[in-house]
Scaffold this active site. Sequence first.
Site, PDB file in Angstrom:
ATOM      1  N   LYS A   1       3.636  -0.055   3.831  1.00  0.00           N
ATOM      2  CA  LYS A   1       3.947  -1.290   3.112  1.00  0.00           C
ATOM      3  C   LYS A   1       5.460  -1.447   3.076  1.00  0.00           C
ATOM      4  O   LYS A   1       6.177  -0.596   2.547  1.00  0.00           O
ATOM      5  CB  LYS A   1       3.381  -1.233   1.693  1.00  0.00           C
ATOM      6  CG  LYS A   1       3.760  -2.438   0.856  1.00  0.00           C
ATOM      7  CD  LYS A   1       3.034  -2.462  -0.468  1.00  0.00           C
ATOM      8  CE  LYS A   1       3.527  -3.611  -1.326  1.00  0.00           C
ATOM      9  NZ  LYS A   1       2.842  -3.656  -2.626  1.00  0.00           N
ATOM     10  N   LYS A  54       1.291  -3.748   6.076  1.00  0.00           N
ATOM     11  CA  LYS A  54       1.585  -4.955   5.309  1.00  0.00           C
ATOM     12  C   LYS A  54       3.079  -5.219   5.298  1.00  0.00           C
ATOM     13  O   LYS A  54       3.826  -4.284   5.028  1.00  0.00           O
ATOM     14  CB  LYS A  54       1.078  -4.740   3.885  1.00  0.00           C
ATOM     15  CG  LYS A  54       1.451  -5.833   2.923  1.00  0.00           C
ATOM     16  CD  LYS A  54       0.947  -5.506   1.558  1.00  0.00           C
ATOM     17  CE  LYS A  54       1.490  -6.572   0.626  1.00  0.00           C
ATOM     18  NZ  LYS A  54       1.476  -6.178  -0.729  1.00  0.00           N
TER      19      LYS A  54
HETATM   20  C1  PBG Z   1       1.784  -5.019  -5.397  1.00  0.00           C
HETATM   21  C2  PBG Z   1       1.369  -5.977  -4.350  1.00  0.00           C
HETATM   22  C3  PBG Z   1       2.156  -6.966  -3.782  1.00  0.00           C
HETATM   23  C4  PBG Z   1       1.363  -7.625  -2.849  1.00  0.00           C
HETATM   24  C5  PBG Z   1       0.117  -7.016  -2.866  1.00  0.00           C
HETATM   25  N1  PBG Z   1       0.148  -5.983  -3.790  1.00  0.00           N
HETATM   26  C6  PBG Z   1       3.514  -7.435  -4.109  1.00  0.00           C
HETATM   27  C7  PBG Z   1       4.700  -6.629  -4.021  1.00  0.00           C
HETATM   28  O1  PBG Z   1       4.702  -5.487  -3.551  1.00  0.00           O
HETATM   29  O2  PBG Z   1       5.703  -7.146  -4.466  1.00  0.00           O
HETATM   30  C8  PBG Z   1       1.819  -8.758  -2.001  1.00  0.00           C
HETATM   31  C9  PBG Z   1       0.765  -9.580  -1.376  1.00  0.00           C
HETATM   32  C10 PBG Z   1       1.239 -10.883  -0.845  1.00  0.00           C
HETATM   33  O3  PBG Z   1       2.434 -11.190  -0.728  1.00  0.00           O
HETATM   34  O4  PBG Z   1       0.342 -11.677  -0.506  1.00  0.00           O
HETATM   35  N2  PBG Z   1       0.834  -4.890  -6.397  1.00  0.00           N
END
Ligand code: PBG
Length: 328
Positions: free
Chosen positions: A195, A248
Site C-alpha cells: 500500500k 493499492k
Molecule cells: C485506510 C484506507 C484508505 C483507503 C482504504 N483504506 C485511506 C488511506 O490510507 O488514507 C483508501 C481507499 C481509496 O482511496 O479509495 N483505512
Amino acid sequence: MSFPSHRPRRLRRSENLRRMTRETHLRVDNLIMPLFIVPGARVENPIGSMPGIAQLSVDRAVEECKQIRDLGIPGVILFGIPDEKDAVGSDAYSDNGIIQRALRALKEAVPGLTLITDVCLCEYTDHGHCGLVKGNDVDNDATLELLVKESLSHVRAGADMVAPSDMMDGRVGAIRRALDQQGFPHIPIMAYAAKFASGFYGPFREAAESTPQFGDRRSYQMDPANGDEAIREVALDIEEGADIVMVKPALPYLDIIRRVKEEFGHPLAAYNVSGEYAMLKAAALNGWLDEERVMLEALTSIKRAGADLILTYFAKDAARILEQGRAT
Ligand code: PBG
C-alpha cells in the site's frame, strides 16, 4: 516469418474474431464494492469528489447490498465513520460500533453476500492516523493490539473476511494468531500488502473524514518509487498468513501488480482507489472521456496486469454492463 505472411490485423477484422482471440475477461466474480457506513437512519450523504457514491446509514446500506447481491457481485468491503472519534479509535473495536452494527444487520438481511471489513484506525481516530500516536509518530507495536481487537470484534459481529489496511509491521501475523486462538481459523485475511503513500486517496479521505490532522502517512505507507520493497512487503504478509494480498492503488502501480503475480502466484487483489475513480468520473462528466469505455478499459487492464480481484467504486456500473454482455 514476417509481413506479408503475418498480418496481425486479420484477427481484428470482426467482433467475432476479436471475441475468439481475446485474452482477458473481466467478470462480475472479480469485483468487490466498497461502502461507507455512517450512524443514523435514512442517511445518504453524497461525496462531492466521488459522483455516484454516498455515505450510507445501516438501513440504506442494507438496500444497497441487496442491489449489489442481485447484480451478482460476490462481496463488499465496509468502511465505518463513527459519530465520535477519539485518540485511540474506540469505535473501531466496540461491539456496538458502527461497523459491528452494520455487520449484524447485513448478515441477517443479505445472507450470501461476502462481508469484508477494512481493519484500520484512521476512520476512528480524531488525529486521523492509522494507529496510536506517540510523539510525532505512530507506535507500531501498541497499535497491533488494537488492530487485533478490531478484527476479532468485526468477526464476532459477522465479518466473513478482514482486510488490514494500516501498514503496521507484523499485523497480519498478530491478527492470524488471534483469529486462530479465538475459534476463527476459517476466516481469511486480505492484506493491504503493498500500500503506497498515494495522493490518489484524496477523495476517500473526504468520504471517511480521515485526513491526518498533522503530518502524513509516509512513515508507514510505502514510497511510490519502490518496487523491490513491494515484493518484500508482500513476501512478509504471505509468510504471516495472508490469504489474499493487495496492491493499492491500482492503475499507477500496474507494474507492481504484474511483479507480485509473477513472483508469488498468490491470490491477488488490486484497489482501484477513490482518486482513480474521481478522475475518470470528472472527465466523463465534462464530456471529455466516454465513461463506460474508459471504465472497462481500466478494469480490464488491472486484470490483465495480474489482479484476480478488483476493489472498485465502479463495481455496480461494471456489473450492469457485464450482465448485459456488453463488455468488450
Ligand atoms: C485506510 C484506507 C484508505 C483507503 C482504504 N483504506 C485511506 C488511506 O490510507 O488514507 C483508501 C481507499 C481509496 O482511496 O479509495 N483505512
